[in-house]
Scaffold this motif. Structure first.
Motif, PDB file in Angstrom:
ATOM      1  N   LYS A 294       0.831  -1.203   0.000  1.00 31.70           N
ATOM      2  CA  LYS A 294       0.000   0.000   0.000  1.00 31.70           C
ATOM      3  C   LYS A 294       0.869   1.259   0.000  1.00 31.70           C
ATOM      4  O   LYS A 294       0.622   2.192  -0.768  1.00 31.70           O
ATOM      5  CB  LYS A 294      -0.917  -0.013   1.230  1.00 31.70           C
ATOM      6  N   GLU A 295       1.891   1.270   0.837  1.00 34.39           N
ATOM      7  CA  GLU A 295       2.782   2.428   0.898  1.00 34.39           C
ATOM      8  C   GLU A 295       3.534   2.603  -0.416  1.00 34.39           C
ATOM      9  O   GLU A 295       3.690   3.727  -0.903  1.00 34.39           O
ATOM     10  CB  GLU A 295       3.759   2.277   2.056  1.00 34.39           C
TER      11      GLU A 295
ATOM     12  N   GLN B  83       1.260   4.084  -2.979  1.00 37.37           N
ATOM     13  CA  GLN B  83       1.038   5.504  -2.740  1.00 37.37           C
ATOM     14  C   GLN B  83       2.215   6.332  -3.255  1.00 37.37           C
ATOM     15  O   GLN B  83       2.019   7.381  -3.865  1.00 37.37           O
ATOM     16  CB  GLN B  83       0.817   5.768  -1.251  1.00 37.37           C
TER      17      GLN B  83
END
Length: 143
Positions: free
Chosen positions: A99-100, A103
Motif C-alpha cells: 500500500k505504501e 502511494q
C-alpha cells in the motif's frame, strides 16, 4: 520542439520496482498460506475417510488406532493453524508495504502527469506564438 523529460523518471522507476518487489513478497506469503490451508483440507478429508471406514466397525484395534490417528491429525491441525496465524501477521505487514509503495508511485505519477500537462501547454503556446509570428511577418512584408 524539445522532447518531454521528467526529472524524476529514475525515481519513479525505482518506486515501481519497489512496488513490484513488495507485491511479489506478498504473493509468496499468500501462496504459503494457501498451501497450509490445503493441508488443513487434506487433514479434514483424511479424518472423514477414517470415520467412514470405521462406521459399524467393532474391531477394538481399529478403533484404538483411529483415535491415535485423530490425535495426530489434531496436533498437525493445531500446528498448521499456528503457522497460518504467523503468516497472516506477516501478510498484513506486506500488504501495508504494498500500500505504501503504491502511494509513493501514485504521487510521482500524478506529479509526472502534471508536469507533462504543463509541458504540453507550454509547447502549444510556443507553437501559437510561432504561428502568429509567421502570420505577422507575412502581412508585414506585403505592406
Amino acid at each position: 520542439m524539445k522532447k518531454f523529460e521528467f526529472s524524476m523518471d529514475k525515481i519513479l522507476d525505482l518506486r515501481r520496482f519497489e512496488q513490484k518487489q513488495a507485491e511479489g513478497e506478498l504473493g509468496k506469503i499468500n501462496s504459503q498460506i494457501a498451501a497450509l490451508q490445503n493441508q488443513l483440507k487434506e487433514i479434514a478429508a483424511s479424518h472423514a475417510r477414517v470415520v467412514e471406514q470405521g462406521r459399524g466397525c467393532k474391531d477394538f484395534s481399529f478403533i484404538s488406532q483411529s483415535q491415535q490417528y485423530f490425535t495426530l491429525l489434531d496436533a498437525k491441525k493445531e500446528e498448521l493453524f499456528k503457522q497460518i496465524a504467523e503468516l497472516e501477521i506477516i501478510a498484513d505487514q506486506r500488504r501495508q508495504a504494498v500500500k505504501e509503495a503504491m502511494q509513493k508511485v501514485k504521487v510521482l505519477e500524478k506529479l509526472r502527469e502534471k508536469k507533462f500537462n504543463q509541458w504540453k501547454e507550454d509547447v502549444l503556446k510556443e507553437e501559437e506564438t510561432e504561428a502568429e509570428d509567421i502570420v505577422t511577418s507575412r502581412f508585414g512584408f506585403k505592406e
